[in-house]
Design a protein around this motif. Sequence first.
Motif, PDB file in Angstrom:
ATOM      1  N   SER A 137       1.486   0.407 -35.151  1.00 36.03           N
ATOM      2  CA  SER A 137       2.566   1.263 -35.650  1.00 36.03           C
ATOM      3  C   SER A 137       2.616   1.308 -37.176  1.00 36.03           C
ATOM      4  N   LEU A 138       2.042   0.296 -37.846  1.00 38.17           N
ATOM      5  CA  LEU A 138       2.131   0.199 -39.301  1.00 38.17           C
ATOM      6  C   LEU A 138       1.629   1.441 -40.041  1.00 38.17           C
ATOM      7  N   PRO A 139       0.448   2.019 -39.696  1.00 37.68           N
ATOM      8  CA  PRO A 139      -0.014   3.203 -40.441  1.00 37.68           C
ATOM      9  C   PRO A 139       0.971   4.363 -40.415  1.00 37.68           C
ATOM     10  N   PHE A 140       1.687   4.520 -39.328  1.00 36.99           N
ATOM     11  CA  PHE A 140       2.639   5.626 -39.223  1.00 36.99           C
ATOM     12  C   PHE A 140       3.834   5.411 -40.151  1.00 36.99           C
ATOM     13  N   TYR A 141       4.320   4.172 -40.226  1.00 41.77           N
ATOM     14  CA  TYR A 141       5.432   3.896 -41.137  1.00 41.77           C
ATOM     15  C   TYR A 141       5.000   4.031 -42.598  1.00 41.77           C
ATOM     16  N   LEU A 142       3.771   3.634 -42.903  1.00 43.13           N
ATOM     17  CA  LEU A 142       3.255   3.817 -44.266  1.00 43.13           C
ATOM     18  C   LEU A 142       3.137   5.302 -44.602  1.00 43.13           C
ATOM     19  N   PHE A 143       2.721   6.099 -43.617  1.00 44.17           N
ATOM     20  CA  PHE A 143       2.598   7.537 -43.826  1.00 44.17           C
ATOM     21  C   PHE A 143       3.962   8.171 -44.063  1.00 44.17           C
ATOM     22  N   ILE A 144       4.974   7.697 -43.335  1.00 46.38           N
ATOM     23  CA  ILE A 144       6.333   8.220 -43.528  1.00 46.38           C
ATOM     24  C   ILE A 144       6.836   7.880 -44.931  1.00 46.38           C
ATOM     25  N   ILE A 204       3.712   3.222 -30.291  1.00 47.39           N
ATOM     26  CA  ILE A 204       4.079   4.638 -30.446  1.00 47.39           C
ATOM     27  C   ILE A 204       5.247   5.026 -29.538  1.00 47.39           C
ATOM     28  N   LEU A 205       5.102   4.756 -28.239  1.00 47.77           N
ATOM     29  CA  LEU A 205       6.090   5.228 -27.264  1.00 47.77           C
ATOM     30  C   LEU A 205       7.347   4.375 -27.219  1.00 47.77           C
ATOM     31  N   ALA A 206       7.214   3.061 -27.492  1.00 46.09           N
ATOM     32  CA  ALA A 206       8.371   2.172 -27.360  1.00 46.09           C
ATOM     33  C   ALA A 206       8.885   1.655 -28.698  1.00 46.09           C
ATOM     34  N   THR A 207       8.303   2.109 -29.807  1.00 41.98           N
ATOM     35  CA  THR A 207       8.756   1.656 -31.124  1.00 41.98           C
ATOM     36  C   THR A 207       8.954   2.828 -32.076  1.00 41.98           C
ATOM     37  N   LEU A 208       7.873   3.519 -32.410  1.00 44.52           N
ATOM     38  CA  LEU A 208       7.927   4.553 -33.440  1.00 44.52           C
ATOM     39  C   LEU A 208       8.787   5.748 -33.016  1.00 44.52           C
ATOM     40  N   ILE A 209       8.414   6.401 -31.922  1.00 46.63           N
ATOM     41  CA  ILE A 209       9.108   7.619 -31.498  1.00 46.63           C
ATOM     42  C   ILE A 209      10.586   7.372 -31.190  1.00 46.63           C
ATOM     43  N   PRO A 210      10.925   6.344 -30.380  1.00 46.92           N
ATOM     44  CA  PRO A 210      12.352   6.152 -30.088  1.00 46.92           C
ATOM     45  C   PRO A 210      13.177   5.763 -31.308  1.00 46.92           C
ATOM     46  N   SER A 211      12.571   5.095 -32.303  1.00 48.10           N
ATOM     47  CA  SER A 211      13.343   4.730 -33.495  1.00 48.10           C
ATOM     48  C   SER A 211      13.871   5.981 -34.195  1.00 48.10           C
ATOM     49  N   PHE A 212      13.083   7.045 -34.230  1.00 46.78           N
ATOM     50  CA  PHE A 212      13.521   8.286 -34.877  1.00 46.78           C
ATOM     51  C   PHE A 212      14.403   9.129 -33.950  1.00 46.78           C
ATOM     52  N   ALA A 261      11.461  -2.424 -43.482  1.00 51.97           N
ATOM     53  CA  ALA A 261      11.724  -3.551 -42.584  1.00 51.97           C
ATOM     54  C   ALA A 261      10.562  -3.766 -41.619  1.00 51.97           C
ATOM     55  N   MET A 262       9.957  -2.685 -41.153  1.00 51.03           N
ATOM     56  CA  MET A 262       8.808  -2.816 -40.255  1.00 51.03           C
ATOM     57  C   MET A 262       7.596  -3.386 -40.984  1.00 51.03           C
ATOM     58  N   ILE A 263       7.429  -3.027 -42.247  1.00 50.36           N
ATOM     59  CA  ILE A 263       6.327  -3.588 -43.042  1.00 50.36           C
ATOM     60  C   ILE A 263       6.548  -5.087 -43.250  1.00 50.36           C
ATOM     61  N   VAL A 264       7.792  -5.478 -43.525  1.00 46.67           N
ATOM     62  CA  VAL A 264       8.116  -6.901 -43.663  1.00 46.67           C
ATOM     63  C   VAL A 264       7.803  -7.644 -42.373  1.00 46.67           C
ATOM     64  N   SER A 265       8.224  -7.060 -41.257  1.00 51.23           N
ATOM     65  CA  SER A 265       7.983  -7.691 -39.957  1.00 51.23           C
ATOM     66  C   SER A 265       6.493  -7.855 -39.686  1.00 51.23           C
ATOM     67  N   THR A 266       5.730  -6.813 -39.953  1.00 55.22           N
ATOM     68  CA  THR A 266       4.280  -6.880 -39.738  1.00 55.22           C
ATOM     69  C   THR A 266       3.644  -7.954 -40.612  1.00 55.22           C
ATOM     70  N   THR A 267       4.089  -8.038 -41.864  1.00 58.07           N
ATOM     71  CA  THR A 267       3.568  -9.068 -42.765  1.00 58.07           C
ATOM     72  C   THR A 267       3.871 -10.468 -42.236  1.00 58.07           C
ATOM     73  N   CYS A 268       5.101 -10.664 -41.736  1.00 58.80           N
ATOM     74  CA  CYS A 268       5.487 -11.978 -41.189  1.00 58.80           C
ATOM     75  C   CYS A 268       4.638 -12.339 -39.971  1.00 58.80           C
ATOM     76  N   ILE A 269       4.390 -11.359 -39.131  1.00 61.69           N
ATOM     77  CA  ILE A 269       3.576 -11.615 -37.937  1.00 61.69           C
ATOM     78  C   ILE A 269       2.140 -11.949 -38.326  1.00 61.69           C
ATOM     79  N   MET A 270       1.609 -11.268 -39.335  1.00 58.77           N
ATOM     80  CA  MET A 270       0.251 -11.545 -39.793  1.00 58.77           C
ATOM     81  C   MET A 270       0.140 -12.960 -40.369  1.00 58.77           C
ATOM     82  N   VAL A 271       1.150 -13.374 -41.138  1.00 61.96           N
ATOM     83  CA  VAL A 271       1.159 -14.738 -41.671  1.00 61.96           C
ATOM     84  C   VAL A 271       1.243 -15.750 -40.529  1.00 61.96           C
TER      85      VAL A 271
END
Length: 300
Positions: A46-53, A227-235, A191-201
């Motif tokens: 999901s990260l690339p889509f949030y970066l694109f937004i 995509i279906l359970a995170t990105l699309i429903p968030s918007f 917030a999603m970028i922060v979460s992804t960074t924390c998970i990567m660490v």
Amino acid sequence: MSNKSLGIFYGIVGVILFSSKAVMVKLAYEYYVDTLDLLLFRMLFSLPFYLFILFLIRKKKPSIQINLKDYAWLFLFGFVGYYLASYFDFLGLNYIKAGLERIILFVYPTIVVFLSWFFFKQRITKVQSVAIIITYIGVVITFWSELDITGNGVLWGGFLVLLSAITYASYLVGSGWLIPKFGMLRFTCYAMIVSTTCIMVHYLIAGSWQLWEYPPPVYLYGFAMAILATLIPSFLVSASIERLGASNFSILGSLGPVSTILLAFVFLNERLTYWQLLGMMVVIFGVTYLSIQRKKRAKA
């Protein structure tokens, strides 16, 4: 279609898509995927889509000046509300059914009431007290029946999902004042970028390093969750709240446990007893009662 009808449609679809996450996690677990691996797949896809937004809205400056302290708070809320809440939820689904997970998570509005009272000294009203009592009676009914069926292992899973509900409620209570500063889109993306960074660490420290050794369905479920359970429903949910208001949307949220249970019945062959169905209806009634009364007070 009127603006209100469109808001209802967005809300229903968004809630159903959000609810499908637990079912996808359970389906992926059938391939013995590690919890941290699966969570990492969800966030990385999901990260690339949030970066694109963020790129699309880069020229739209916040109306309120943002300082370093605001970014520090944003990091904290991203850590608590998206990383910890998701991690506890994914862990809990190793031990309990998808339907029970959604019912436990559904009590988060009552936890918001408790946290607002504890940290901000907001008085708990009679209506809130009644709703809390009703809701937790429903959870006990459902949980006790589940305990009889699956044994003591469900206690740990239920506790982990409850931690997920508590951390998510903490995020809601704490971030309300911060979202208007950044704007909903920008705040969510950060917030999603922060979460992804924390998970990567987290993965660098405790990961299994078997990311490319799973069968193809695991990656498909990870992408579908992203995509279906995170990105699309968030918007969709944001669009619904914009058209209906938070109080009206919270009533639509009652569809969450029902849709999860129906999806789990279809895709996971999960069965529910009459006691579990009764407990589910009690929980939904308690939260809906709180939402409706809150809406009435807002109108008054």
